[in-house]
Scaffold this active site. Structure first.
Site, PDB file in Angstrom:
ATOM      1  CD  GLU A 138       0.261  -1.537   7.983  1.00  0.00           C
ATOM      2  OE1 GLU A 138      -0.107  -0.808   8.937  1.00  0.00           O
ATOM      3  OE2 GLU A 138       0.809  -1.083   6.965  1.00  0.00           O
ATOM      4  CG  ASP A 145      -0.348   0.070   2.516  1.00  0.00           C
ATOM      5  OD1 ASP A 145       0.885  -0.116   2.615  1.00  0.00           O
ATOM      6  OD2 ASP A 145      -1.085   0.323   3.509  1.00  0.00           O
ATOM      7  CB  SER A 146       4.594   1.696  -0.028  1.00  0.00           C
ATOM      8  OG  SER A 146       4.823   0.540  -0.815  1.00  0.00           O
ATOM      9  CE  LYS A 175       2.807  -5.750   3.747  1.00  0.00           C
ATOM     10  NZ  LYS A 175       2.261  -4.733   4.650  1.00  0.00           N
ATOM     11  CD  GLU A 192       7.666  -0.458   7.735  1.00  0.00           C
ATOM     12  OE1 GLU A 192       6.678  -1.110   7.361  1.00  0.00           O
ATOM     13  OE2 GLU A 192       7.900   0.699   7.340  1.00  0.00           O
ATOM     14  CG  ASP A 226       0.176  -4.047   1.965  1.00  0.00           C
ATOM     15  OD1 ASP A 226      -0.271  -4.708   2.914  1.00  0.00           O
ATOM     16  OD2 ASP A 226       0.996  -3.118   2.091  1.00  0.00           O
TER      17      ASP A 226
HETATM   18  O1  KIV Z   1       3.455  -1.136   1.683  1.00  0.00           O
HETATM   19  C1  KIV Z   1       4.626  -1.527   1.687  1.00  0.00           C
HETATM   20  O2  KIV Z   1       5.413  -1.259   0.793  1.00  0.00           O
HETATM   21  C2  KIV Z   1       5.062  -2.320   2.823  1.00  0.00           C
HETATM   22  C3  KIV Z   1       6.522  -2.561   2.942  1.00  0.00           C
HETATM   23  C4  KIV Z   1       7.176  -1.376   3.504  1.00  0.00           C
HETATM   24  C5  KIV Z   1       6.814  -3.775   3.728  1.00  0.00           C
HETATM   25  O3  KIV Z   1       4.278  -2.710   3.621  1.00  0.00           O
END
Ligand code: KIV
Length: 306
Positions: A118, A47-48, A116, A185, A86
């Protein structure tokens, strides 16, 4: 490692054999294709994307439709690499049924191999239900950007014995709930090493030292296209921002100077054919009074050689 598609058991075996797993973020087809060819085992459609490709100030605004579109593009480019989608903020936090529906979209529409999310204990039940529904889950502990406001900002986590113990407890709860991998992280190196030893699933670190079972970086950070953003844990493997800037400036200059396109970038027409057009049209109008400047959209010319 197989030359065909990487699967969960390959990643677990890598941890057992002490082989390090490399993961990078990817958000589009060409990057996925290149990273796949480079042998990167896992591509994370993080989600970055919110910050690095969509220009949002943080990760919170990115939504499911945006993430699915990016994931689908990455999956098309990843022939061998394992693709992880994510889950964006609030796509798994409201109810378990929401979480299953949204995670299912990553798998069905995005063609991801896993998702993924969090959080620790608070999401353990959700993880359990997702796994029961047949959706492989990667956890994310330590610095969790989606809830940065609740953990004191974008800061290193687990620097006190108490905090470190909580992260370890969360890691075990996620493993128990059926997560097959964890991202850790911004955690001190020794704490990350300890956690990696205490769980049997692979722990992929970012800002967590070299003793995790693998590493992940945000692609744009390691390629140097993240507008000068360079936290301590990022190593720049290229300086593409400068290269892109130089290339775009040179192109701009050449367009202005009329040195691009040159003859070799242009298509020719037979003299006879051209005379016929001129004869049919009469005198060619000067540039200032010709047409409305618009042309019909047409297919991309891919293999034109003359
Ligand atoms: O969203 C992302 O890129 C991440 C990484 C920093 C692990 O969660």
């Amino acid at each position: 490692m197989p030359s065909s598609k990487i699967e969960i058991h390959h990643l677990i075996d890598m941890k057992r054999r002490g082989e390090k797993i490399s993961m990078l973020t990817a958000y589009d087809y060409p990057s996925a294709r290149i990273l796949d060819e480079a042998g990167i085992e896992c591509l994370l459609v993080g989600d970055s994307a919110a910050n690095v490709v969509l220009g949002y100030p943080d990760t919170l605004p990115v939504d499911m439709d945006e993430m699915i579109m990016l994931t689908r593009a990455v999956s098309r480019g990843a022939k061998r690499a394992f693709v992880i989608g994510d889950m964006p903020f609030m796509s798994y936090n409201i109810s378990v049924s929401d979480a299953i529906r949204n995670a299912g979209r990553f798998m069905k529409e995005g063609r991801a191999n896993a998702i993924k999310l969090e959080g620790g204990g608070a999401v353990a039940d959700t993880v359990r239900f997702l796994v029961k529904a047949g959706i492989p889950v990667v956890g994310h502990l330590g610095l969790t950007p989606q809830t940065a406001g609740m953990i004191g900002g974008l800061k290193v986590q687990g620097r006190t014995a108490e905090q470190a113990a909580l992260i370890l407890e969360d890691a075990k709860r996620l493993e128990d709930a059926g997560a097959f991998m964890l991202v850790l992280e911004a955690v001190p190196k020794r704490v990350a090493a300890l956690i990696s030893k205490r769980v049997s699933i692979p722990v992929i670190g970012i800002g967590a030292g070299c003793d995790c079972d693998g590493q992940v970086l945000v692609l744009h950070d390691m390629l140097g296209i993240s507008a000068g953003f360079k936290p301590k844990f990022v190593k720049r493997y290229a300086e593409l921002e400068q290269q892109m800037l130089d290339a775009a400036r040179r192109y701009h200059e050449e367009v202005q100077a009329r040195t691009f396109p040159a003859e070799e970038h242009s298509f020719a027409i037979d003299d006879k054919q051209y005379s016929q057009i001129e004869a049919a049209l009469g005198k060619t109008p000067s540039k200032s009074n010709g047409g409305n400047g618009r042309s019909k959209p047409r297919a991309r010319v891919s293999v034109a050689t003359n």
